[in-house]
Design a protein around this motif. Structure first.
Motif, PDB file in Angstrom:
ATOM      1  N   LEU A   1       0.824  -1.206   0.000  1.00 49.74           N
ATOM      2  CA  LEU A   1       0.000   0.000   0.000  1.00 49.74           C
ATOM      3  C   LEU A   1       0.863   1.263   0.000  1.00 49.74           C
ATOM      4  CD1 LEU A   1      -2.768  -0.915   2.612  1.00 49.74           C
ATOM      5  CD2 LEU A   1      -3.074  -0.623   0.146  1.00 49.74           C
ATOM      6  N   THR A   2       0.357   2.279  -0.672  1.00 46.11           N
ATOM      7  CA  THR A   2       0.975   3.601  -0.621  1.00 46.11           C
ATOM      8  C   THR A   2       0.438   4.347   0.591  1.00 46.11           C
ATOM      9  OG1 THR A   2       1.131   3.676  -3.035  1.00 46.11           O
ATOM     10  CG2 THR A   2       1.250   5.794  -1.860  1.00 46.11           C
ATOM     11  N   GLU A   3       1.323   5.012   1.333  1.00 48.83           N
ATOM     12  CA  GLU A   3       0.898   5.768   2.513  1.00 48.83           C
ATOM     13  C   GLU A   3       0.750   7.239   2.171  1.00 48.83           C
ATOM     14  OE1 GLU A   3       3.135   5.235   6.059  1.00 48.83           O
ATOM     15  OE2 GLU A   3       3.285   3.054   5.840  1.00 48.83           O
ATOM     16  N   LEU A   4      -0.300   7.854   2.718  1.00 50.03           N
ATOM     17  CA  LEU A   4      -0.479   9.287   2.561  1.00 50.03           C
ATOM     18  C   LEU A   4       0.599  10.037   3.346  1.00 50.03           C
ATOM     19  CD1 LEU A   4      -4.350   9.584   3.113  1.00 50.03           C
ATOM     20  CD2 LEU A   4      -3.149   9.867   0.941  1.00 50.03           C
ATOM     21  N   THR A   5       1.050  11.139   2.811  1.00 54.64           N
ATOM     22  CA  THR A   5       1.892  12.036   3.599  1.00 54.64           C
ATOM     23  C   THR A   5       0.998  12.815   4.551  1.00 54.64           C
ATOM     24  OG1 THR A   5       1.698  13.881   2.040  1.00 54.64           O
ATOM     25  CG2 THR A   5       3.454  12.269   1.624  1.00 54.64           C
ATOM     26  N   ASP A   6       1.594  13.439   5.540  1.00 57.35           N
ATOM     27  CA  ASP A   6       0.814  14.255   6.478  1.00 57.35           C
ATOM     28  C   ASP A   6       0.057  15.342   5.728  1.00 57.35           C
ATOM     29  OD1 ASP A   6       1.685  12.764   8.619  1.00 57.35           O
ATOM     30  OD2 ASP A   6       3.379  14.104   9.057  1.00 57.35           O
ATOM     31  N   ASP A   7       0.715  15.943   4.758  1.00 58.09           N
ATOM     32  CA  ASP A   7       0.110  17.028   3.997  1.00 58.09           C
ATOM     33  C   ASP A   7      -1.071  16.512   3.162  1.00 58.09           C
ATOM     34  OD1 ASP A   7       0.058  19.776   3.176  1.00 58.09           O
ATOM     35  OD2 ASP A   7       0.883  19.154   1.235  1.00 58.09           O
ATOM     36  N   GLN A   8      -0.897  15.329   2.554  1.00 55.95           N
ATOM     37  CA  GLN A   8      -1.981  14.756   1.749  1.00 55.95           C
ATOM     38  C   GLN A   8      -3.177  14.388   2.622  1.00 55.95           C
ATOM     39  OE1 GLN A   8       0.271  11.551   0.008  1.00 55.95           O
ATOM     40  NE2 GLN A   8       0.383  12.566  -2.001  1.00 55.95           N
ATOM     41  N   ALA A   9      -2.903  13.789   3.787  1.00 55.43           N
ATOM     42  CA  ALA A   9      -3.981  13.398   4.692  1.00 55.43           C
ATOM     43  C   ALA A   9      -4.767  14.629   5.151  1.00 55.43           C
ATOM     44  CB  ALA A   9      -3.408  12.656   5.890  1.00 55.43           C
ATOM     45  N   LYS A  10      -4.044  15.717   5.469  1.00 58.20           N
ATOM     46  CA  LYS A  10      -4.710  16.942   5.895  1.00 58.20           C
ATOM     47  C   LYS A  10      -5.542  17.524   4.768  1.00 58.20           C
ATOM     48  CE  LYS A  10      -3.740  21.504   7.862  1.00 58.20           C
ATOM     49  NZ  LYS A  10      -2.679  22.451   8.308  1.00 58.20           N
ATOM     50  N   TYR A  11      -5.018  17.477   3.559  1.00 59.01           N
ATOM     51  CA  TYR A  11      -5.729  18.018   2.391  1.00 59.01           C
ATOM     52  C   TYR A  11      -7.031  17.252   2.142  1.00 59.01           C
ATOM     53  CZ  TYR A  11      -6.641  19.321  -2.465  1.00 59.01           C
ATOM     54  OH  TYR A  11      -7.236  19.772  -3.629  1.00 59.01           O
ATOM     55  N   MET A  12      -6.988  15.927   2.321  1.00 62.12           N
ATOM     56  CA  MET A  12      -8.168  15.100   2.074  1.00 62.12           C
ATOM     57  C   MET A  12      -9.083  14.998   3.294  1.00 62.12           C
ATOM     58  SD  MET A  12      -7.991  14.008  -1.061  1.00 62.12           S
ATOM     59  CE  MET A  12      -9.123  12.616  -1.084  1.00 62.12           C
ATOM     60  N   GLY A  13      -8.616  15.480   4.448  1.00 63.95           N
ATOM     61  CA  GLY A  13      -9.413  15.382   5.663  1.00 63.95           C
ATOM     62  C   GLY A  13      -9.504  13.961   6.187  1.00 63.95           C
ATOM     63  N   LEU A  14      -8.406  13.191   6.027  1.00 64.14           N
ATOM     64  CA  LEU A  14      -8.391  11.785   6.407  1.00 64.14           C
ATOM     65  C   LEU A  14      -7.369  11.514   7.493  1.00 64.14           C
ATOM     66  CD1 LEU A  14      -8.426  10.105   2.856  1.00 64.14           C
ATOM     67  CD2 LEU A  14     -10.361  10.310   4.429  1.00 64.14           C
ATOM     68  N   ASN A  15      -7.621  10.455   8.252  1.00 67.32           N
ATOM     69  CA  ASN A  15      -6.605   9.910   9.128  1.00 67.32           C
ATOM     70  C   ASN A  15      -5.676   9.050   8.283  1.00 67.32           C
ATOM     71  OD1 ASN A  15      -5.215   8.093  10.962  1.00 67.32           O
ATOM     72  ND2 ASN A  15      -6.703   8.735  12.529  1.00 67.32           N
ATOM     73  N   LYS A  16      -4.382   9.156   8.480  1.00 62.28           N
ATOM     74  CA  LYS A  16      -3.425   8.391   7.667  1.00 62.28           C
ATOM     75  C   LYS A  16      -3.657   6.887   7.779  1.00 62.28           C
ATOM     76  CE  LYS A  16       0.894   9.499   7.456  1.00 62.28           C
ATOM     77  NZ  LYS A  16       2.275   9.860   7.817  1.00 62.28           N
ATOM     78  N   ALA A  17      -4.252   6.450   8.884  1.00 59.95           N
ATOM     79  CA  ALA A  17      -4.488   5.025   9.091  1.00 59.95           C
ATOM     80  C   ALA A  17      -5.873   4.582   8.636  1.00 59.95           C
ATOM     81  CB  ALA A  17      -4.305   4.681  10.564  1.00 59.95           C
ATOM     82  N   GLY A  18      -6.663   5.518   8.075  1.00 59.27           N
ATOM     83  CA  GLY A  18      -8.000   5.185   7.633  1.00 59.27           C
ATOM     84  C   GLY A  18      -9.032   5.505   8.707  1.00 59.27           C
ATOM     85  N   PRO A  19     -10.307   5.326   8.405  1.00 56.26           N
ATOM     86  CA  PRO A  19     -10.862   4.815   7.145  1.00 56.26           C
ATOM     87  C   PRO A  19     -10.687   5.813   5.996  1.00 56.26           C
ATOM     88  CG  PRO A  19     -12.626   5.536   8.591  1.00 56.26           C
ATOM     89  CD  PRO A  19     -11.370   5.623   9.389  1.00 56.26           C
ATOM     90  N   PHE A  20     -10.616   5.285   4.789  1.00 54.61           N
ATOM     91  CA  PHE A  20     -10.320   6.095   3.622  1.00 54.61           C
ATOM     92  C   PHE A  20     -11.556   6.480   2.816  1.00 54.61           C
ATOM     93  CE2 PHE A  20      -6.573   3.582   4.613  1.00 54.61           C
ATOM     94  CZ  PHE A  20      -5.613   4.577   4.716  1.00 54.61           C
ATOM     95  N   LYS A  21     -12.693   5.866   3.117  1.00 53.80           N
ATOM     96  CA  LYS A  21     -13.934   6.186   2.407  1.00 53.80           C
ATOM     97  C   LYS A  21     -15.051   6.374   3.432  1.00 53.80           C
ATOM     98  CE  LYS A  21     -12.453   5.407  -1.916  1.00 53.80           C
ATOM     99  NZ  LYS A  21     -11.026   5.153  -1.616  1.00 53.80           N
ATOM    100  N   PRO A  22     -16.047   7.206   3.123  1.00 52.86           N
ATOM    101  CA  PRO A  22     -17.206   7.347   4.026  1.00 52.86           C
ATOM    102  C   PRO A  22     -18.043   6.068   4.032  1.00 52.86           C
ATOM    103  CG  PRO A  22     -17.550   8.569   1.981  1.00 52.86           C
ATOM    104  CD  PRO A  22     -16.132   8.095   1.956  1.00 52.86           C
TER     105      PRO A  22
END
Length: 223
Positions: free
Chosen positions: A197-218
């Motif tokens: 799996l590819t991991e989100l960077t801190d900046d990407q996670a913040k941009y998407m409003g996600l926790n880096k560990a998931g969940p990744f979809k509503p």
């Protein structure tokens, strides 16, 4: 040999969609019956002709039900089928095909092998009924152990959650599994494919409003 066979799939829900796409890939001519205008429109835009069962019943080679309803295929339909038509149920109940209407003195049942019966009319016409109208995907298929592992792991985690949940958290109702639980089951099975799996960077996670560990979809997201 499926290529060129005319097949009618009753119902264009999740199960019906999968059946139609698989059959289309095998080169079949696929018809769809639907009661829902939205599902019917989806079928049309996916390249399938939406019909009433009575319009095609005399010409089809295979009939598959995938509705979850009752008496979708009745004796009147089966009387009009051509010789050798295969009838099976991929839906959610054993009531989609009116099998009881075939258990009459004028019709002969001939067991070909386990889960396969010929129902023979007085004029010699016969249809092939799979699993006596029960769910053919459970009765006639060999589900790969890997798929069983995914399903069993999901069920086990759900049971653990129910066991550990404080009293009152869950009522007698149907609940969607949390995406986090689904993601965990998927992650357990990814090593089988040597998947990374590819991991989100801190900046990407913040941009998407996600926790880096998931969940990744509503929770409402449909895969």
């Amino acid at each position: 040999m499926f290529g060129g066979k005319q097949i009618c799939v009753c119902g264009y829900g999740e199960v019906g969609k999968g059946c139609c796409q698989a059959l289309k890939g095998l080169g079949c001519v696929v018809y769809v019956t639907e009661i829902d205008p939205i599902c019917a429109l989806q079928a049309c835009m996916d390249g399938f002709r939406v019909v009433k069962l009575s319009e095609v019943i005399r010409n089809i080679d295979i009939l598959i039900t995938a509705t979850g309803n009752k008496n979708v295929v009745i004796r009147e339909h089966m009387d009009k089928m051509k010789n050798g038509c295969i009838v099976c149920n991929m839906g959610h109940s054993n009531t989609e095909i009116d099998v009881n209407s075939l258990r009459t003195p004028e019709l002969t049942w001939e067991k070909v092998r386990s889960q396969v019966d010929h129902v023979i009319w007085p004029d010699g016409k016969r249809i092939v009924l799979l699993a006596e109208g029960r769910l053919v995907n459970l009765s006639c298929s060999s589900i790969p152990s890997f798929v069983v592992s995914i399903t069993a792991a999901t069920q086990a985690l759900a049971l653990i959650e129910l066991f550990n949940a404080p009293q009152g958290r869950y009522k007698a109702d149907v609940y969607l599994l949390p995406k986090k639980m689904d993601e965990y089951v998927a992650s357990l099975h990814l090593p089988t494919f040597d998947a990374h799996l590819t991991e989100l960077t801190d900046d990407q996670a913040k941009y998407m409003g996600l926790n880096k560990a998931g969940p990744f979809k509503p929770n409402y997201y449909r895969y």
